[in-house]
Design a protein around this motif. Structure first.
Motif, PDB file in Angstrom:
ATOM      1  N   LEU A  41       0.863  -1.184   0.000  1.00 34.62           N
ATOM      2  CA  LEU A  41       0.000   0.000   0.000  1.00 34.62           C
ATOM      3  C   LEU A  41       0.901   1.237   0.000  1.00 34.62           C
ATOM      4  CD1 LEU A  41      -3.041   0.816   0.277  1.00 34.62           C
ATOM      5  CD2 LEU A  41      -2.596   1.049   2.728  1.00 34.62           C
ATOM      6  N   LEU A  49      -2.774   0.674  -4.108  1.00 36.13           N
ATOM      7  CA  LEU A  49      -2.507  -0.677  -3.616  1.00 36.13           C
ATOM      8  C   LEU A  49      -1.917  -1.466  -4.777  1.00 36.13           C
ATOM      9  CD1 LEU A  49      -2.926  -2.902  -1.391  1.00 36.13           C
ATOM     10  CD2 LEU A  49      -5.077  -3.441  -2.566  1.00 36.13           C
ATOM     11  N   THR A  52      -2.941  -7.844  -4.594  1.00 33.40           N
ATOM     12  CA  THR A  52      -3.733  -8.231  -3.420  1.00 33.40           C
ATOM     13  C   THR A  52      -3.165  -9.564  -2.914  1.00 33.40           C
ATOM     14  OG1 THR A  52      -5.534  -9.475  -4.539  1.00 33.40           O
ATOM     15  CG2 THR A  52      -5.732  -7.056  -4.454  1.00 33.40           C
ATOM     16  N   ALA A  58      -8.629 -12.735   1.912  1.00 34.47           N
ATOM     17  CA  ALA A  58      -9.104 -11.407   1.491  1.00 34.47           C
ATOM     18  C   ALA A  58      -9.451 -10.516   2.686  1.00 34.47           C
ATOM     19  CB  ALA A  58     -10.314 -11.572   0.577  1.00 34.47           C
ATOM     20  N   LEU A  61      -6.445  -9.080   4.377  1.00 29.89           N
ATOM     21  CA  LEU A  61      -5.868  -7.975   3.604  1.00 29.89           C
ATOM     22  C   LEU A  61      -6.636  -6.684   3.869  1.00 29.89           C
ATOM     23  CD1 LEU A  61      -4.135  -6.709   1.287  1.00 29.89           C
ATOM     24  CD2 LEU A  61      -5.898  -7.531  -0.306  1.00 29.89           C
ATOM     25  N   VAL A  62      -7.946  -6.753   3.818  1.00 31.67           N
ATOM     26  CA  VAL A  62      -8.757  -5.543   4.027  1.00 31.67           C
ATOM     27  C   VAL A  62      -8.505  -4.986   5.429  1.00 31.67           C
ATOM     28  CG1 VAL A  62     -11.121  -4.671   4.213  1.00 31.67           C
ATOM     29  CG2 VAL A  62     -10.491  -6.186   2.305  1.00 31.67           C
ATOM     30  N   ILE A  65      -5.196  -3.225   5.454  1.00 27.24           N
ATOM     31  CA  ILE A  65      -5.283  -1.896   4.820  1.00 27.24           C
ATOM     32  C   ILE A  65      -5.910  -0.899   5.799  1.00 27.24           C
ATOM     33  CG2 ILE A  65      -6.368  -0.584   2.946  1.00 27.24           C
ATOM     34  CD1 ILE A  65      -6.218  -3.225   1.255  1.00 27.24           C
ATOM     35  N   PRO A  71      -9.916   2.146   3.464  1.00 26.00           N
ATOM     36  CA  PRO A  71      -9.803   1.609   2.098  1.00 26.00           C
ATOM     37  C   PRO A  71     -10.555   2.447   1.059  1.00 26.00           C
ATOM     38  CG  PRO A  71     -10.431  -0.127   3.640  1.00 26.00           C
ATOM     39  CD  PRO A  71     -10.431   1.145   4.417  1.00 26.00           C
ATOM     40  N   VAL A  77      -5.717   0.587  -7.795  1.00 22.45           N
ATOM     41  CA  VAL A  77      -5.269  -0.766  -7.469  1.00 22.45           C
ATOM     42  C   VAL A  77      -4.494  -1.260  -8.689  1.00 22.45           C
ATOM     43  CG1 VAL A  77      -5.973  -3.130  -6.956  1.00 22.45           C
ATOM     44  CG2 VAL A  77      -7.237  -1.206  -5.951  1.00 22.45           C
ATOM     45  N   SER A  89      -8.167 -11.521  -4.265  1.00 17.87           N
ATOM     46  CA  SER A  89      -8.889 -10.677  -3.310  1.00 17.87           C
ATOM     47  C   SER A  89      -9.385  -9.384  -3.939  1.00 17.87           C
ATOM     48  CB  SER A  89      -7.982 -10.347  -2.116  1.00 17.87           C
ATOM     49  OG  SER A  89      -7.643 -11.527  -1.439  1.00 17.87           O
ATOM     50  N   VAL A  93     -11.453  -6.171  -2.198  1.00 11.73           N
ATOM     51  CA  VAL A  93     -10.843  -4.837  -2.184  1.00 11.73           C
ATOM     52  C   VAL A  93     -11.739  -3.841  -2.931  1.00 11.73           C
ATOM     53  CG1 VAL A  93      -8.902  -3.482  -3.094  1.00 11.73           C
ATOM     54  CG2 VAL A  93      -8.473  -5.637  -1.902  1.00 11.73           C
ATOM     55  N   ALA A  97     -13.236  -0.273  -1.804  1.00  9.77           N
ATOM     56  CA  ALA A  97     -12.540   0.846  -2.457  1.00  9.77           C
ATOM     57  C   ALA A  97     -13.264   1.178  -3.765  1.00  9.77           C
ATOM     58  CB  ALA A  97     -11.083   0.473  -2.723  1.00  9.77           C
TER      59      ALA A  97
END
Ligand code: FEO
Length: 398
Positions: A41, A49, A52, A58, A61-62, A65, A71, A77, A89, A93, A97
């Motif tokens: 990021l 980003l 992923t 997933a 990851l979120v 972030i 996000p 991305v 993911s 994301v 986002a």
């Protein structure tokens, strides 16, 4: 759960470490040391980003972030490559986002929609395109077939940071993020295994791409791949290793692989080994029913000779030998020599099948094959020793 790490000012590793992974690409590749899926990021005036993580991670990851920014602030991305371990993911994301524009290579315009079938805003970026973020900008280099048609490298100018996705990666789960924090030998073993088992067929492209990137003269303080640790200490060491591996100049050593039903072919393998040693060539021997195929392929990659033994079964080789023969064909190893041996009961086609396969792999057969009926007698074992000596001579002289 691994900690979000600021790897350079304003650049955060928000990936996940998969300690439990033991097989990758289905069962195609063994990963004894696990792996990581690295997402980065970049928080500049704009937020980007880069890549992923694999689909099952997933939510992690979120959450990672969120520890850095909301996000919803993500402007871009970048998907360097659409394989699910890096793009799986994207749906999670893109849900959090919604403003984000998705940047992909020209071939990514096929692979990302091909995997996701979503109405996302996609923009193709080509080699040389840049995207201003504020203090720095992102620059893109297409890297087709390293290792998919859509593969791409991203470079962040403000931190001299190269994000080459799979290239220079390793399936290596660790508590650390940087190469200077981990066991150097394990790191190099995993980097080599990754190259040998995934990138070897594209070695010519690897050489050309490295020359192209070096010619750009970009300063590189860090190389942050999408698996394993980040090359921070002497980052170009892995580039030099890739140049060495891509040249495919194997060491003067041999690998003997075999399978056996009632020990006849094993005794022959050992006799071949004695001949190799007498000829001054060290070897490693692998019984394929108890050996890891990818580890053996890595040893073959490093070695000049591969000698393959199988008894005859149903007019061919044992089924445990077939997968590695198929890998040898697909991986297109260069600068090898080979030979075949095996026992049989009544028909005896295994050595011919192995030699034909070596031909398809463009591995020249440099010693007469040895077939032994039932259990090898002293003459058959002497022929195996002679085969080992002949292979050793080819290794030393070519
Ligand atoms: Fe080509 Fe790491 O995926």
């Amino acid at each position: 759960m691994a900690t979000v790490t600021e790897i350079a000012k304003g650049v955060y590793w928000v990936g996940v470490v998969d300690w439990d992974l033991r097989h990758f690409h289905g069962h195609e590749l063994s990963t004894h040391r696990g792996s990581s899926y690295n997402a980065y990021l970049i928080v500049d005036e704009k937020v980007a980003l880069v890549d992923t993580v694999w689909t099952p991670f997933a939510e992690q990851l979120v959450e990672n972030i969120r520890q850095v920014v909301d996000p919803a602030r993500i402007d871009y991305v970048v998907t360097n490559h659409a394989e699910v371990d890096h793009a799986g993911s994207l749906p999670a994301v893109m849900r959090v986002a919604p403003r984000a524009e998705l940047l992909v290579s020209p071939r990514g315009m096929e692979t990302v929609p091909g995997h996701h079938h979503q109405p996302w805003k996609l923009r193709a970026v080509k080699t040389g395109d840049t995207l201003p973020l504020g203090e720095g900008k992102l620059a893109f280099v297409e890297a087709p077939m390293l290792h998919w048609p859509d593969s791409m490298f991203t470079y962040y100018t403000a931190r001299n940071l190269l994000l080459p996705n799979d290239a220079f990666g390793q399936h290596y789960a660790t508590a650390h993020r940087f190469n200077d924090q981990v066991d150097e030998r394990a790191l190099h073993e995993e980097a080599l295994k990754y190259y040998a088992n995934i990138l070897t067929p594209f070695s010519k492209l690897v050489q050309k791409k490295i020359e192209e990137v070096l010619a750009l003269g970009l300063p590189v303080d860090m190389i942050a791949p999408s698996h394993g640790v980040i090359w921070r200490k002497d980052p170009l060491q892995i580039v030099r290793k890739y140049q060495e591996w891509a040249a495919q100049k194997p060491e003067p050593q041999a690998v003997v692989i075999y399978d056996t039903m009632w020990d006849a072919t094993r005794k022959m393998a050992e006799a071949v080994g004695r001949g190799l040693l007498e000829g001054g060539v060290p070897y490693r021997m692998f019984h394929m029913s108890v050996s890891d195929r990818n580890d053996v392929l890595t040893e073959i990659f490093r070695s000049r000779a591969v000698v393959i033994g199988s008894p005859t079964l149903n007019n061919g080789v044992l089924p445990t030998i077939t997968p590695i023969l198929e890998d040898l064909r697909g991986l297109k190893f260069q600068n090898k020599v080979g030979a075949a041996f095996g026992s049989y009961g009544w028909s005896g086609e295994s050595t011919k099948a192995i030699e034909e396969h070596l031909g398809r792999c463009k591995i020249p057969v440099v010693a007469k094959s040895v077939l032994a009926k039932w259990q090898p007698d002293a003459a058959a074992l002497a022929a195996c020793e002679e085969q080992g000596r002949t292979v050793a001579k080819a290794v030393r002289e070519t």
